[in-house]
Design an enzyme around this catalytic site. Structure first.
Site, PDB file in Angstrom:
ATOM      1  N   LYS A   1      36.622  32.450  37.555  1.00 50.07           N
ATOM      2  CA  LYS A   1      37.734  32.477  38.424  1.00 50.07           C
ATOM      3  C   LYS A   1      38.097  31.266  39.060  1.00 50.07           C
ATOM      4  O   LYS A   1      37.408  30.168  38.981  1.00 50.07           O
ATOM      5  CB  LYS A   1      37.367  33.699  39.570  1.00 50.07           C
ATOM      6  CG  LYS A   1      36.989  34.937  39.283  1.00 50.07           C
ATOM      7  CD  LYS A   1      38.169  35.832  38.768  1.00 50.07           C
ATOM      8  CE  LYS A   1      38.142  37.228  38.306  1.00 50.07           C
ATOM      9  NZ  LYS A   1      37.127  37.282  37.197  1.00 50.07           N
TER      10      LYS A   1
ATOM     11  N   SER B   1      41.068  38.612  32.875  1.00 51.17           N
ATOM     12  CA  SER B   1      41.681  38.243  34.055  1.00 51.17           C
ATOM     13  C   SER B   1      42.288  36.918  34.345  1.00 51.17           C
ATOM     14  O   SER B   1      42.819  36.604  35.198  1.00 51.17           O
ATOM     15  CB  SER B   1      40.535  38.576  35.375  1.00 51.17           C
ATOM     16  OG  SER B   1      39.497  37.553  35.213  1.00 51.17           O
TER      17      SER B   1
END
Length: 232
Positions: free
Chosen positions: A191, A153
């Site tokens: 993230k 991701s």
């Protein structure tokens, strides 16, 4: 390797079975671990089963069998189990307790398991091995550790599956920082961090993944990315 919550749950199940002869209910487990919902207990139970510490017996209510116990539950260990050891460092002096790799001008940091760059996986807080890290990555005063990346991701930020990320431990972050975030005390993910009023957005660097927007109290920053190591 067990997370702190997994260890707490296993210890609670062990004590209740020794006391009552039967495992506790999911509601009792939820209350004992101070979780908001039973879904978190389901995830912890599944993780313990996958790691071979417990066995669930089919077609029987509350049927859990303890297969083995980790060393952290040995009565000679400190209460609460394993506590991660981190290493302090800065630009000019070697990290406290780090092992010098003189020929390479590097230091060895503990790799504290895996961090998800994708669908969040449970946080791991146990040293799996060590990795040599250039001293220049250990910027700023504070404690550092390393994590192995699992998932894709963050590929548009140059972070690939299998990379080792170097993390400076801290509890705060600025908008746009790439952080290790612990979600609901159960899952860790890597993230970009953005604060939006009373909400926290954890943004992937891959359009295939949606941004997660969570309440502020659901997210705990555990560190900020300061370096990356890749093997070819």
């Amino acid at each position: 390797m067990l997370t702190r919550k997994q260890l707490e749950l296993l210890e609670f199940i062990q004590k209740r079975m020794a006391q009552d002869g039967v495992p506790p209910s999911f509601d009792e487990m939820k209350d004992a671990l101070d979780l908001r919902s039973k879904s978190g207990i389901h995830r912890l139970i599944t993780a313990l089963e996958e790691r071979g510490f417990i066995r669930r017996l089919a077609h029987r209510a509350r049927a859990i069998e303890i297969v083995k116990l980790p060393e952290a539950l040995d009565k000679t260990e400190p209460k609460g189990g394993f506590t991660p050891r981190v290493i302090e460092g800065d630009k000019t002096d070697p990290p406290r307790g780090a092992m010098s790799v003189e020929a390479a001008g590097a230091f060895e940091l503990p790799v504290m398991g895996r961090i998800a760059a994708g669908v969040p996986i449970e946080a791991i807080a146990e040293v799996s091995h060590h990795v040599a890290v250039p001293g220049s990555m250990l910027s700023g005063r504070g404690e550092h550790y390393a994590l192995e990346v699992k998932g894709d991701s963050m590929i548009e930020a140059g972070i690939n599956d299998g990379d080792i990320v170097v993390i400076r431990e801290q509890g705060t972050a600025d908008n746009g920082d790439i952080v290790v975030a612990l979600v609901d005390g159960l899952e860790a993910t890597l993230k970009r961090y953005y604060r939006r009023g009373g909400m926290i957005a954890l943004e992937a660097a891959n359009p295939a993944y949606e941004t997660r927007v969570l309440r502020e109290e659901q997210v705990k920053v555990q560190g900020r990315l300061v370096g990356l190591i890749r093997s070819y």
